[in-house]
Write an enzyme that holds these catalytic residues in place. Structure first.
Site, PDB file in Angstrom:
ATOM      1  N   SER A 205     -19.609  20.527  54.798  1.00  0.00           N
ATOM      2  CA  SER A 205     -20.499  21.252  53.880  1.00  0.00           C
ATOM      3  C   SER A 205     -21.932  21.180  54.371  1.00  0.00           C
ATOM      4  CB  SER A 205     -20.408  20.630  52.483  1.00  0.00           C
ATOM      5  OG  SER A 205     -21.408  21.141  51.624  1.00  0.00           O
TER       6      SER A 205
ATOM      7  N   TYR B 170     -21.184  13.269  47.886  1.00  0.00           N
ATOM      8  CA  TYR B 170     -20.517  14.420  48.505  1.00  0.00           C
ATOM      9  C   TYR B 170     -21.017  14.628  49.937  1.00  0.00           C
ATOM     10  CZ  TYR B 170     -19.099  19.402  48.791  1.00  0.00           C
ATOM     11  OH  TYR B 170     -18.555  20.606  49.144  1.00  0.00           O
TER      12      TYR B 170
ATOM     13  N   LYS C  24     -18.894  14.470  53.386  1.00  0.00           N
ATOM     14  CA  LYS C  24     -18.778  15.685  54.190  1.00  0.00           C
ATOM     15  C   LYS C  24     -19.318  15.486  55.605  1.00  0.00           C
ATOM     16  CE  LYS C  24     -16.698  18.504  51.430  1.00  0.00           C
ATOM     17  NZ  LYS C  24     -15.274  18.796  51.704  1.00  0.00           N
TER      18      LYS C  24
END
Length: 308
Positions: free
Chosen positions: A152, A165, A169
């Site tokens: 991401s 997150y 990622k």
């Protein structure tokens, strides 16, 4: 030449909704037999139901394809192994793994509970590790495999409120960087997809409906299909969204050399502009290449002969 997956078997995690659903449908449309994996939980990972996966399977079967639903939790290695065993028992092989399953627990780092941080890392990073480990020996033995990690822009570049997150990622990029080296001689290619699409994962982040209309899951899936094709690249970070496609690279500048008497923190700080000079920067393949570069730079400066 049209990309076909006739005779191939694919596992797509988190395939009950959004990007995963789009990936599974397109793989099936192109001939793949697909394991549609989805825990069926909410966006934050709570709850669970096979309904979403079963709905996607019905779409595939109704269109003339082959698919099975699976509700394995990607954070549970035993469940993942059972999923892979089921796929092999039914179809004899696993050719493609799309690590797509994910959840969000967005909060600033100061306010984020550690349990939330660990859960997000477990799903995105360890979930990808578990699924990849479960198919790795199969792909090695059959001398063929295509694996995609979903990274991401939040991991590549950062995003406020997504430390958990983003860390996960970026972690899958590191996983790719090593696995592409270990899998290459066995015909296994490992890539990363960095998607931007209008899904339930982004519905609160992008409020503009016109923008959301451009961010179709299908435009991202086109990139995914390229990364798992027979002629796929290897160790490629493909960014995809709204019809735009780009490659993200981790590059290293040429840097500078400081002789022993000048190797101080003060001199490093004073030379940051020279260290960051983009001229001659390049993408390194394998961590040892950095070591070799620094040793060669030092040897040239000191007149030391290398290699006997």
């Amino acid at each position: 030449m049209t990309i076909s997956f006739e005779g191939r078997v694919a596992i797509v995690t988190g395939a009950g909704n959004g990007l995963g659903r789009s990936h599974a449908l397109e793989l099936a449309r192109r001939g793949a037999r697909v394991v549609v994996n989805d825990l069926g939980g909410a966006r934050d990972g709570s709850g669970g139901s096979l309904t979403a996966a079963e709905t996607v399977v019905k779409e595939i079967v109704d269109a003339g394809g082959e698919a099975i639903a699976n509700g394995a939790n990607v954070t549970d290695y035993q469940q993942v192994q059972e999923m892979v065993t089921e796929a092999v028992a039914r179809w004899g092989r696993v050719d493609i793994l799309v690590n797509n399953a994910g959840i969000l627990r967005d909060k600033s780092f100061a306010k984020a509970p550690m349990d939330d941080f660990k859960l997000v890392v477990d799903v995105h990073l360890m979930g990808s590790v578990n699924c990849t480990k479960a198919v790795w020996d199969i792909m090695r033995e059959q001398q063929y495999g295509r694996i995609v990690m979903t990274t991401s822009s939040s991991g590549l570049y950062g995003n406020f409120g997504q430390s958990n997150y983003g860390a996960a990622k970026t972690g899958v990029v590191g996983l790719m960087n090593t696995l592409h080296l270990e899998g290459e001689k066995y015909g296994i290619k490992v890539n990363c997809l960095s998607p931007t699409a209008a899904t339930r994962m982004t519905e609160d982040i992008i409020p503009d409906q016109n923008a959301l209309d451009l961010l179709t899951p299908e435009s991202v899936t086109a990139g995914l299909i390229a990364l798992v094709a027979d002629d796929a690249p290897n160790r490629f970070i493909l960014c995809a969204g709204a019809g735009g496609y780009a490659k993200a690279r981790i590059v290293e500048t040429e840097g500078i050399y400081l002789p022993p008497e000048q190797q101080t923190a003060e001199n490093v700080l004073a030379n940051l502009d020279a260290i960051a000079d983009e001229k001659g920067q390049r993408e390194l393949v394998g961590g040892l290449n950095q070591t070799v570069k620094f040793i060669q730079k030092a040897a040239r400066a000191m007149g030391v002969s290398l290699g006997g």
